[in-house]
Structures are given as C-alpha cells and as structure tokens.
Scaffold this motif. Sequence first.
Motif, short mmCIF file in Angstrom:
data_model
loop_
_atom_site.label_atom_id
_atom_site.label_comp_id
_atom_site.label_asym_id
_atom_site.label_seq_id
_atom_site.Cartn_x
_atom_site.Cartn_y
_atom_site.Cartn_z
N VAL A 5 0.84 -1.20 0.00
CA VAL A 5 0.00 0.00 0.00
C VAL A 5 0.88 1.25 0.00
O VAL A 5 0.60 2.21 -0.73
N LEU A 6 1.93 1.23 0.81
CA LEU A 6 2.84 2.37 0.86
C LEU A 6 3.51 2.60 -0.50
O LEU A 6 3.61 3.73 -0.96
N VAL A 7 3.95 1.50 -1.13
CA VAL A 7 4.56 1.60 -2.45
C VAL A 7 3.58 2.17 -3.46
O VAL A 7 3.92 3.03 -4.27
N ALA A 8 2.32 1.73 -3.40
CA ALA A 8 1.30 2.21 -4.33
C ALA A 8 1.04 3.70 -4.14
O ALA A 8 0.90 4.45 -5.11
N VAL A 9 0.99 4.13 -2.89
CA VAL A 9 0.74 5.55 -2.60
C VAL A 9 1.87 6.42 -3.15
O VAL A 9 1.62 7.45 -3.78
N ILE A 10 3.11 5.99 -2.92
CA ILE A 10 4.26 6.76 -3.42
C ILE A 10 4.25 6.80 -4.94
O ILE A 10 4.48 7.86 -5.55
N ALA A 11 3.99 5.66 -5.57
CA ALA A 11 3.98 5.60 -7.03
C ALA A 11 2.88 6.47 -7.61
O ALA A 11 3.08 7.17 -8.61
#
Length: 221
Positions: free
Chosen positions: A60-66
């Motif tokens: 989820v964190l990776v998706a938010v940053i991307a």
Amino acid sequence: MRRFEFVVDREHAHAVNETFTGLRRLRLVALLVAGLAIAATAALVWSGQAWGFLLAGVCVLVAVIALWVALWTPHRSSIEKLYQDGVLVPAVVSDADPRGIVLLALVDIAEPAAPVRSWALITRKVRALPGHSPQPGERVPAVAVRTDRAPRQVGERWQLVTAMPIAWGTRDDAVIERAREAIAEAEWSLLAQNLALAARVKRTPTKRLLLDPQHLPSDLG
C-alpha cells in the motif's frame, strides 16, 4: 536569476524534447508500479495470512508513493513550465558522434538565497539538436532543469541539474539567437576555455564538476 521568455512550440517540443520524454516515461513507470502494488495488496489480503497483511501494508505504501509520482509528474513535465522556471544558461557542443552529441554547460547550482554562488560544469548527452551544428564549440543556449526527484535541495545546492536546449522548444532561429545574445560573452568564453574538461565531467557520478571561484570571471562571483 536570468529567465528567457518565448512562445513554446508544443508540437516541436513533444517531438524532440528529451527532458519531457524522460519525465513522461517516469510517469508511465510509476503508474505500472502502482498497478502492480495494488494487485499484490489485493492478493496478500485475500490470502488471509498474518504475514500477508504485513506485506500488504508495505505494498500500500509503495502504491501511494507511485501514485504521488504519477500525479506530480504531469505538473512537473509541463513544457511551458520547464522553460518558464528554468534559468537561462550557456552550453556548447563538446563532441559529437553517430550515437549522439555531448553538451558542456555552465550552471549555478546554489539555491537562490545562498550567500555564495556555486558555479559548475555539467554534461548532457543528447540524441538530436535541431537548429544547431554538431561542431565542437557550437553555442547552445539552454535552461537549467532540476532532475532530482526530491521536493527540496539538500543544503545550499541543488543535487542534480541538467541543461535543456532552447532549440527543443522552438524551431525559430531568431528565438535561439536572441537567447544566445542574452548570455554574457564571459560565460561563453569560460566554456570555450574549459572544453577539454568535458571528458572529466562525464566520468563523475553526477556529471558535474564544481569550479574554483578564484578562477572565475569577476562578474560570476
């Protein structure tokens, strides 16, 4: 700071501006990463495993940053904004071969409020340079564009800066000549005197070489 105003030829810029192309590619990669992270999150949550929930949080964190990068890039990659915000700088052709043209540019990498200027030589290899001869020494007016992705500079210097030729934004030779004349002759001369340093600059990790203030013209202090 020295700015240069002109009407950007968007059709021309979309076709030849390599800075814009790079930022557009960044957005596409960010969207792909976000999609994969979201899919991985769904699969991990569906597994029902405790470790799956932990990994899902990371995804989820990776998706938010991307997604943030994907949404931020269009604002950053507006061609008009890149030219409007960029400082007019001199660049010259240092060498050319069938694989591309190497530009050597003189940029001030200090932040605007810094008490002392930090002049540096930077290089950039480009595939094409419309409106210019590929001969060494050819004067190529450009604007300095930040290429680091951080929202702020570190300390009093920008971390990564590149040169974006005015010729990537217009087909009008008169505009290019006006930009060339807006740059002080002392800056062009300084680049000409340091052409031999281009190879050394290319070998540095950041493609940047700070200049000794004591060896600079007085008007660049």
